[in-house]
Write a protein that holds these residues in place. Structure first.
Motif, PDB file in Angstrom:
ATOM      1  N   HIS A  44       0.667  -1.146   0.030  1.00  0.00           N
ATOM      2  CA  HIS A  44       0.034  -0.092   0.131  1.00  0.00           C
ATOM      3  C   HIS A  44       0.964   1.206  -0.107  1.00  0.00           C
ATOM      4  CE1 HIS A  44       0.770  -0.431   4.575  1.00  0.00           C
ATOM      5  NE2 HIS A  44       0.562   1.014   4.295  1.00  0.00           N
ATOM      6  N   GLU A  45       2.247   1.224   0.587  1.00  0.00           N
ATOM      7  CA  GLU A  45       2.893   2.522   0.552  1.00  0.00           C
ATOM      8  C   GLU A  45       3.450   2.682  -0.948  1.00  0.00           C
ATOM      9  OE1 GLU A  45       6.023   1.932   3.291  1.00  0.00           O
ATOM     10  OE2 GLU A  45       4.842   2.282   4.931  1.00  0.00           O
ATOM     11  N   VAL A  46       3.421   1.628  -1.719  1.00  0.00           N
ATOM     12  CA  VAL A  46       3.872   1.930  -3.075  1.00  0.00           C
ATOM     13  C   VAL A  46       2.857   2.833  -3.950  1.00  0.00           C
ATOM     14  CG1 VAL A  46       4.485   1.104  -5.397  1.00  0.00           C
ATOM     15  CG2 VAL A  46       5.575   0.252  -3.480  1.00  0.00           C
ATOM     16  N   LEU A  47       1.753   2.058  -3.646  1.00  0.00           N
ATOM     17  CA  LEU A  47       0.243   2.718  -4.131  1.00  0.00           C
ATOM     18  C   LEU A  47       0.171   3.954  -3.693  1.00  0.00           C
ATOM     19  CD1 LEU A  47      -2.123  -0.198  -4.017  1.00  0.00           C
ATOM     20  CD2 LEU A  47      -0.312   0.304  -5.664  1.00  0.00           C
ATOM     21  N   MET A  48       0.346   4.375  -2.386  1.00  0.00           N
ATOM     22  CA  MET A  48       0.133   5.924  -1.943  1.00  0.00           C
ATOM     23  C   MET A  48       1.103   6.875  -2.566  1.00  0.00           C
ATOM     24  SD  MET A  48       0.318   5.087   2.013  1.00  0.00           S
ATOM     25  CE  MET A  48       0.578   6.777   2.621  1.00  0.00           C
TER      26      MET A  48
ATOM     27  N   PHE B 259     -10.319  -5.098  -9.390  1.00  0.00           N
ATOM     28  CA  PHE B 259      -9.720  -6.328  -9.025  1.00  0.00           C
ATOM     29  C   PHE B 259      -9.140  -5.929  -7.531  1.00  0.00           C
ATOM     30  CE2 PHE B 259      -9.838  -6.626 -13.773  1.00  0.00           C
ATOM     31  CZ  PHE B 259      -9.961  -7.936 -14.062  1.00  0.00           C
ATOM     32  N   GLY B 260      -9.911  -6.086  -6.585  1.00  0.00           N
ATOM     33  CA  GLY B 260      -9.531  -5.443  -5.182  1.00  0.00           C
ATOM     34  C   GLY B 260      -8.510  -6.489  -4.622  1.00  0.00           C
ATOM     35  N   GLY B 261      -8.672  -7.787  -4.880  1.00  0.00           N
ATOM     36  CA  GLY B 261      -7.797  -8.500  -3.878  1.00  0.00           C
ATOM     37  C   GLY B 261      -7.958  -8.445  -2.731  1.00  0.00           C
ATOM     38  N   SER B 262      -6.782  -8.115  -2.129  1.00  0.00           N
ATOM     39  CA  SER B 262      -6.522  -8.131  -0.559  1.00  0.00           C
ATOM     40  C   SER B 262      -6.894  -6.831   0.099  1.00  0.00           C
ATOM     41  CB  SER B 262      -4.996  -8.264  -0.132  1.00  0.00           C
ATOM     42  OG  SER B 262      -4.254  -7.308  -0.729  1.00  0.00           O
ATOM     43  N   GLY B 263      -6.995  -5.732  -0.900  1.00  0.00           N
ATOM     44  CA  GLY B 263      -7.718  -4.534  -0.232  1.00  0.00           C
ATOM     45  C   GLY B 263      -6.555  -3.446  -0.147  1.00  0.00           C
ATOM     46  N   SER B 264      -5.302  -3.563  -0.699  1.00  0.00           N
ATOM     47  CA  SER B 264      -4.262  -2.860  -0.745  1.00  0.00           C
ATOM     48  C   SER B 264      -4.689  -1.282  -1.289  1.00  0.00           C
ATOM     49  CB  SER B 264      -3.102  -3.264  -1.509  1.00  0.00           C
ATOM     50  OG  SER B 264      -2.571  -4.415  -0.974  1.00  0.00           O
TER      51      SER B 264
ATOM     52  N   ILE C 273     -12.984   3.396  -4.225  1.00  0.00           N
ATOM     53  CA  ILE C 273     -14.230   2.170  -4.517  1.00  0.00           C
ATOM     54  C   ILE C 273     -13.544   0.840  -4.891  1.00  0.00           C
ATOM     55  CG2 ILE C 273     -16.363   1.553  -5.967  1.00  0.00           C
ATOM     56  CD1 ILE C 273     -16.782   4.408  -6.312  1.00  0.00           C
ATOM     57  N   LEU C 274     -13.886  -0.220  -4.026  1.00  0.00           N
ATOM     58  CA  LEU C 274     -13.050  -1.311  -4.370  1.00  0.00           C
ATOM     59  C   LEU C 274     -13.890  -2.475  -4.647  1.00  0.00           C
ATOM     60  CD1 LEU C 274      -9.714  -2.343  -3.484  1.00  0.00           C
ATOM     61  CD2 LEU C 274     -11.023  -3.596  -1.875  1.00  0.00           C
ATOM     62  N   VAL C 275     -13.733  -3.498  -5.656  1.00  0.00           N
ATOM     63  CA  VAL C 275     -14.685  -4.476  -6.297  1.00  0.00           C
ATOM     64  C   VAL C 275     -13.681  -5.632  -6.193  1.00  0.00           C
ATOM     65  CG1 VAL C 275     -15.951  -5.414  -7.987  1.00  0.00           C
ATOM     66  CG2 VAL C 275     -16.049  -2.831  -7.588  1.00  0.00           C
ATOM     67  N   THR C 276     -14.221  -6.318  -5.411  1.00  0.00           N
ATOM     68  CA  THR C 276     -13.462  -7.959  -5.518  1.00  0.00           C
ATOM     69  C   THR C 276     -14.585  -8.914  -5.411  1.00  0.00           C
ATOM     70  OG1 THR C 276     -11.867  -9.237  -4.363  1.00  0.00           O
ATOM     71  CG2 THR C 276     -13.548  -8.090  -3.003  1.00  0.00           C
ATOM     72  N   ASN C 277     -14.155 -10.156  -5.594  1.00  0.00           N
ATOM     73  CA  ASN C 277     -15.207 -11.363  -5.481  1.00  0.00           C
ATOM     74  C   ASN C 277     -14.944 -12.411  -4.267  1.00  0.00           C
ATOM     75  OD1 ASN C 277     -12.929 -12.898  -6.181  1.00  0.00           O
ATOM     76  ND2 ASN C 277     -13.695 -13.103  -8.384  1.00  0.00           N
ATOM     77  N   ASN C 278     -15.597 -13.238  -4.083  1.00  0.00           N
ATOM     78  CA  ASN C 278     -15.472 -14.095  -2.782  1.00  0.00           C
ATOM     79  C   ASN C 278     -15.047 -15.142  -3.478  1.00  0.00           C
ATOM     80  OD1 ASN C 278     -15.510 -14.054  -0.133  1.00  0.00           O
ATOM     81  ND2 ASN C 278     -17.013 -15.433  -0.090  1.00  0.00           N
ATOM     82  N   GLU C 279     -14.234 -15.219  -4.402  1.00  0.00           N
ATOM     83  CA  GLU C 279     -13.526 -16.649  -4.802  1.00  0.00           C
ATOM     84  C   GLU C 279     -12.598 -17.107  -3.916  1.00  0.00           C
ATOM     85  OE1 GLU C 279     -10.317 -17.231  -8.510  1.00  0.00           O
ATOM     86  OE2 GLU C 279     -11.934 -16.166  -9.039  1.00  0.00           O
TER      87      GLU C 279
ATOM     88  N   THR D  84     -10.152  -9.503   2.297  1.00  0.00           N
ATOM     89  CA  THR D  84     -10.495  -7.972   2.057  1.00  0.00           C
ATOM     90  C   THR D  84     -11.077  -7.390   3.135  1.00  0.00           C
ATOM     91  OG1 THR D  84     -10.618  -8.754  -0.266  1.00  0.00           O
ATOM     92  CG2 THR D  84     -10.995  -6.487  -0.078  1.00  0.00           C
ATOM     93  N   GLN D  85     -12.362  -7.950   3.542  1.00  0.00           N
ATOM     94  CA  GLN D  85     -13.176  -7.508   4.555  1.00  0.00           C
ATOM     95  C   GLN D  85     -12.358  -7.043   5.719  1.00  0.00           C
ATOM     96  OE1 GLN D  85     -17.055  -8.689   4.432  1.00  0.00           O
ATOM     97  NE2 GLN D  85     -17.633  -7.714   6.427  1.00  0.00           N
ATOM     98  N   PRO D  86     -11.989  -8.343   6.170  1.00  0.00           N
ATOM     99  CA  PRO D  86     -11.159  -7.980   7.741  1.00  0.00           C
ATOM    100  C   PRO D  86     -10.002  -7.314   7.579  1.00  0.00           C
ATOM    101  CG  PRO D  86     -11.089 -10.538   6.770  1.00  0.00           C
ATOM    102  CD  PRO D  86     -11.952  -9.582   5.936  1.00  0.00           C
TER     103      PRO D  86
END
Length: 686
Positions: free
Chosen positions: A459-463, A480-485, A504-510, A541-543
């Motif tokens: 997340h620091e790189v994304l910041m 492609f939200g994945g882990s929520g970074s 706005i983060l979109v992920t699935n529950n795969e 993601t949620q936790p």
């Protein structure tokens, strides 16, 4: 080259091109010699083919994709599959002929099957292109930020359908999109049309390109004209993605190919590898240029240097000489984390400011820059550079008043410019950078309390990139939200600089392939509580996002003090078309209206009994017969909400209401059958 006839017929020959010529032209020449009239017709057809021929990236467009509609009722006419059928092989589907039985004993009679199948063992499957009616169901809300701050949104759902819904709520409203899609390496399995795509799949590249093209096409519609998109990718699909991005966004909007050296292997044969890329494109680069957008990032180590200087200044009792000595000692311990340019700022002045001495001479000879500058003690003119001073008299006066000019003991020494570190703290970002990936994985493990997700983005790189490429009030989308970074990066960036960015983060529950295998062996199927609990959204993601905001992990242990932010988690839902035709289903679209209005304050979650309601960012009129009290209510508010939704099938009624609205409100029409306002037909929408 010998030309052999295919038959004894004089008009059937193998056509080969002469060196430097074109096969089609040679063929037309031969036809022209045999039948001039036919050659004229064929020439027109060949020219038409040439005009329509596609250049660049050409691939097989696989249709359709499909999605499982968990919770959708199994009934006559729908297509179904077994809930436990996702196993890497082709998923068999059936059309339901009828449903019999009651409650837990209900069975579906399907085509091509002699035996009925228990309804509880089936799930509805919908191909892309069939109309669907999406809604959002809130599953958790966290309020720790200011009421006026927008809520961050996390949506669990098929990202193509969520993008379609966002196309109606956020068209041309997104400032920045960042995605980290499947890299299609063969080592990472990903699902296309309800099946894992294996490395041995002969069509894996064209499937991946089809998958990406559909989503990128919608993503482009969501961006503002000043918006940008970053797509992370590895070596396997980098070259294809670059061509696909050129097709979708236009080569003229290419901004950068960013290379991140995150790891490497010393035992590799040729290079250490370990490089990821981010392809950056603008929605419309001329708009960026017109707005004079310039990307800037903080120089590495500046924050550490300024903090060390602050501590030295306080420890030295505001004595500049002692503070400089202490500060230089601290810099030596920080050298490995500082840019060389930062390390050169090694002095502290009488105001506690970090600086280095710079040249005051003009780089070129200009007569207006040649004037007398007097020494503050002797009063005599100091030695002037040959080309004159760097600043004109007015600019020089400002720097003198701000104590930014360093004089020697007398006029015999040429003065120097006091360059402050705070003024030189940013730089143009380099398109290549080296940052180890391991800290990102360790941080996620610390948040969750154990290792649950491979290779999360740091997340620091994304910041760093979000700060450079988007404004402080940006809307940032990751589908492609994945882990929520991305969400953590946006929230921490707001905490660092006081911004009001919204993610706005979109992920699935795969469920990961390895976990899915273990769950099946234990007797669980998709849709079971135990199965869904191990999906990426529910398990990672949620936790993660919840823990970062509240500071409390799912097991009740303390992680941190948390962050001042508002977050709401939603599940994408699919409504039964029959139910849509009979009811208006306001509750299903209520979160979409709230999101379209900026996701600020309270959501009007239920259909208002008075037929109208006001919230912080929007208002809803569900029955035009109540337009009088509605308009009066809007007029009575000091600052009416900017967005107004009016429900009516009548254009004249809609015009009548909008003509009476307060100024600066933006009306938006909904149909009487609410869900039909958000009907999705995937292929038709493209």
């Amino acid at each position: 080259m010998t030309e052999a006839p295919l038959s004894t017929s004089p008009t059937r020959q193998v056509i080969t091109a002469k060196p430097g010529s074109n096969v089609l032209d040679d063929a037309l020449a031969r036809v022209r010699a045999l039948d001039p009239a036919l050659a004229v017709t064929l020439t027109r057809e060949v020219d038409a083919i040439r005009d329509s021929r596609k250049f660049g990236l050409v691939f097989e467009k696989h249709l359709p994709e499909s999605v499982r509609l968990s919770g959708h009722p199994v009934k006559r006419g729908v297509k179904v599959a077994r809930r436990d059928s996702t196993n890497g092989e082709a998923t068999r589907t059936w059309r339901v002929l009828k449903v019999t039985g009651v409650d837990a004993d209900r069975v579906a009679h399907v085509a091509d099957s002699a035996e009925p199948i228990p309804v509880n063992d089936l799930v509805v499957v919908r191909d892309f292109g069939e109309p669907i009616y999406p809604g959002l169901k809130s599953v958790e809300r966290i309020e720790r930020g200011q009421p006026s701050a927008p809520s961050h949104i996390v949506i669990n759902g098929e990202n193509h359908h969520v993008l379609q819904a966002l196309r109606m709520t956020h068209r041309r409203a997104i400032d920045l999109i960042y995605i980290d899609p499947p890299y299609n390496t063969g080592n990472q399995t990903w699902i296309y049309s309800d099946n894992y795509v294996a490395d041995q799949d002969a069509f894996k590249h064209s499937k991946w390109l089809s998958f990406m093209e559909r989503r990128l096409t919608i993503a482009r519609d969501l961006l503002k004209d000043s918006g940008v998109i970053f797509v992370a990718i590895g070596d396997d699909e980098h070259h294809r993605l670059r061509m696909l991005m050129d097709q979708v966004f236009g080569p003229q909007n290419f901004l950068a190919n960013i290379a991140w050296q995150g790891s490497g292997k010393n035992d590799a044969r040729y290079t250490a590898g370990g490089v990821d890329y981010m392809l950056a494109y603008a929605k419309d680069e001329p708009t960026l240029a017109e707005n004079e957008v310039r990307w800037r990032v903080v120089k590495p180590g500046v924050d550490h240097a300024l903090e060390a200087a602050k501590q030295a200044w306080e420890e030295a009792g505001h004595d500049s000489n002692e503070a400089t000595r202490l500060y230089r000692a601290a810099l030596r311990t920080l050298r490995g984390t500082l840019e060389p340019a930062v390390f050169r700022y090694d002095q502290i002045d009488d105001q506690g400011r970090v600086f280095q001495a710079g040249d005051l001479s003009s780089p070129s000879l200009r007569e207006n820059l040649k004037y007398a500058l007097h020494h503050p003690i002797t009063g005599n003119p100091v030695r002037m550079p040959a080309n004159g001073w760097r600043f004109d008299p007015s600019a020089m006066k400002e720097r003198l008043e701000d104590d930014r000019i360093l004089f020697g003991p007398d006029e015999s020494t040429t003065p120097r410019l006091k360059r402050l570190l705070v003024d030189q703290a940013d730089q143009v970002p380099y398109p290549t950078f080296t940052t180890p990936r391991m800290p990102g994985s360790k941080r996620l493990e610390a948040i969750l309390g154990d290792k649950r997700f491979p290779f999360p983005k740091d997340h620091e790189v994304l910041m760093r990139w979000f700060s450079a490429a988007a404004p402080s009030d940006a809307v940032i989308l990751d589908f492609f939200g994945g882990s929520g970074s991305t969400t953590e990066a946006v929230m921490r960036l707001n905490a660092a600089d006081g911004g009001t960015r919204q993610s706005i983060l979109v992920t699935n529950n795969e469920v990961a392939a390895k976990d899915a295998k273990a769950l099946r062996e234990a007797g669980y199927k998709p849709g079971d509580t135990e199965w869904e609990a191990r999906g990426v959204c529910r398990y990672v993601t949620q936790p993660r996002v919840s823990t970062v905001v509240t500071g409390i992990r799912s097991d009740g242990s303390t992680y941190s003090d948390g962050l001042a932010a508002n977050v709401e988690f939603f599940d994408l839902t699919y409504l039964d078309p029959d139910r849509v035709s009979r009811a208006r289903e306001f509750e299903a679209i209520a979160p979409l209206l709230w999101m379209q209005a900026g996701a600020v304050g309270k959501c009007i979650a239920k259909e208002p009994p008075e037929a109208w309601a006001l919230s912080d960012g929007y208002a809803v009129l569900t029955d035009v017969d109540a337009n009088e009290p509605f308009v009066d209510g809007l007029s009575a508010v000091e600052e009416p909400p900017p967005l107004v939704f009016i429900v009516t099938d009548s254009p004249s009624e809609y015009d009548h209401v909008t003509g009476r609205l307060p100024q600066r409100t933006r009306p938006h029409r909904l149909y009487e059958s609410y869900m039909r306002s958000f009907e999705i037909n995937v292929e038709a929408a493209q």
